[in-house]
Design an enzyme around this catalytic site. Sequence first.
Site, PDB file in Angstrom:
ATOM      1  N   ASP A  16      62.366  44.001  80.879  1.00 49.32           N
ATOM      2  CA  ASP A  16      62.824  42.482  80.971  1.00 49.32           C
ATOM      3  C   ASP A  16      61.850  41.226  81.532  1.00 49.32           C
ATOM      4  O   ASP A  16      61.798  41.545  82.441  1.00 49.32           O
ATOM      5  CB  ASP A  16      64.230  42.292  81.298  1.00 49.32           C
ATOM      6  CG  ASP A  16      65.058  42.879  80.130  1.00 49.32           C
ATOM      7  OD1 ASP A  16      64.430  43.692  79.368  1.00 49.32           O
ATOM      8  OD2 ASP A  16      66.304  42.744  79.988  1.00 49.32           O
TER       9      ASP A  16
ATOM     10  N   HIS B 165      62.444  46.626  85.085  1.00 46.90           N
ATOM     11  CA  HIS B 165      61.818  44.811  85.149  1.00 46.90           C
ATOM     12  C   HIS B 165      60.739  44.682  85.122  1.00 46.90           C
ATOM     13  O   HIS B 165      60.068  45.198  86.172  1.00 46.90           O
ATOM     14  CB  HIS B 165      62.858  43.417  85.777  1.00 46.90           C
ATOM     15  CG  HIS B 165      64.102  43.811  85.478  1.00 46.90           C
ATOM     16  ND1 HIS B 165      65.053  44.341  86.499  1.00 46.90           N
ATOM     17  CD2 HIS B 165      65.148  42.928  85.078  1.00 46.90           C
ATOM     18  CE1 HIS B 165      66.134  44.104  85.223  1.00 46.90           C
ATOM     19  NE2 HIS B 165      66.137  43.047  85.230  1.00 46.90           N
TER      20      HIS B 165
HETATM   21 NI    NI Z   1      66.911  39.051  82.566  1.00 44.56          NI
END
Ligand code: NI
Length: 465
Positions: free
Chosen positions: A281, A421
């Site tokens: 992400d 991430h």
């Molecule tokens: Ni996010």
Amino acid sequence: MITGLLRGVALVAACLLLTSCAPAGGAPSPTATAAWGSERSVRNDPTQPVFLSWPVVPDAAALGEAVHADLLARESEFLADYVPNDLAPPELHATWVALVDAPGGVAGVRSEVYEFAGASGALTSESVYADRATGRVWRGSDLVAAGRAGEIARAVAASLRASGYEVPDAEAEDVGERLLADLTFTRAGELVVRVGEGELLAFSEGARDVAVPAATADPLLTDAGRRVREAFAAFAVEIPAETPPPDPDPDPSPTPTVPEPSVSGDRVDCARVACVALTFDDGPGQHTERLLDELASAQAPATFFLLGQNVVRHPRVVARMAAAGHEIGNHTWDHKQLTKLGVEAQRREIDRAATAIADAGARATVFRPPYGSHNATTDAVAGLPVVLWDVDTLDWKTRDTDATVKAALSGAKRGSIVLMHDIHEPTVAAVPRIVAGLRERGFTLVTVSELLGDPQAGKVYTRRS
Ligand code: NI
């Protein structure tokens, strides 16, 4: 939130909107800030989310460091002042825009911070400048001579009065130094004061840009103020207009510029095979290309939930991602907590990212709301399957390669969706070990849509059940 600036009546005497102040002449260099990077940190806790971004400016590292330091101070205060809350989570959200970029000279940004506490949100902004020639960093208050803030305030009040507002001088005096937080200049040399929400005018008027004539402002400026004004005269950065609404019939075929070995082999039937989907992400960011290299050499597909504001900074990385066979997901324009927004604002956040992704030559096929926070409105406007996760590596919190490897390998089961991430370097470093470890345990790595089979728009998924 910027729309607050666009509210209001047409004004003749005062130049209240920055865009309407932009004087002609001296075309800006559209590539002036192309080399600027953006860094961010995300506290991915939906009960008290924090999203901070700050610039990385060539030859002016001090500029980004100054903005980052301010944001860290705001974050500490925010975490100390509020407690996590499921129903109305306090939120801190910071973004920035480039203001000026003079080669070898002054670079400047506006840092905008939105803070939500319980019932209402407040937007504040600050201008920060760095002089590449001297390494000095200046805030707005450094641009105006000591003791002269009152004169600026009176000029601002006069300008507002000329536009039909009632602003007593006494009130202007009270605002004082706060009025100097966000100062810019027009190319013609007017000083533009951003009057914050609730300052001088009613809160409902939002923030206002008020121009002070050059003849009034000039005698009040410091040497730094004059340096900044000169930089704006020739090197002001045009603030781009809102992205236009998406083409109703976008061309879905990506047109990659770089030949890219595909990571996707034959389609896998996850009803028969034990599949796991790795998801990344908040990118693309500075570590994403390295992650794509690792995934290519491991022949491992993944799914990337992209922020529109990062896509426009790294369109080639997005084209490469798509060409390699990774799945692209929409993660909104700039990571606001959607459940606090109305239907139109939610739609804008999602559509603006979709447009950026399409402009990069890719197409989003899944959607993930920031912090995993969504409501019925979100699910309806997303127009895509809403994909959450069942394994949270907490990589944003640990920022530790070993901890991320351990969390991913111990958490993943057949059908899992693993949240990571790619904006964090330790996460990217963990990926080769995670890929190898999952394969040793007999899992096949697939994209989210492959994992789910035939996911439906508006339906919410946390794993393959
Ligand atoms: Ni996010």
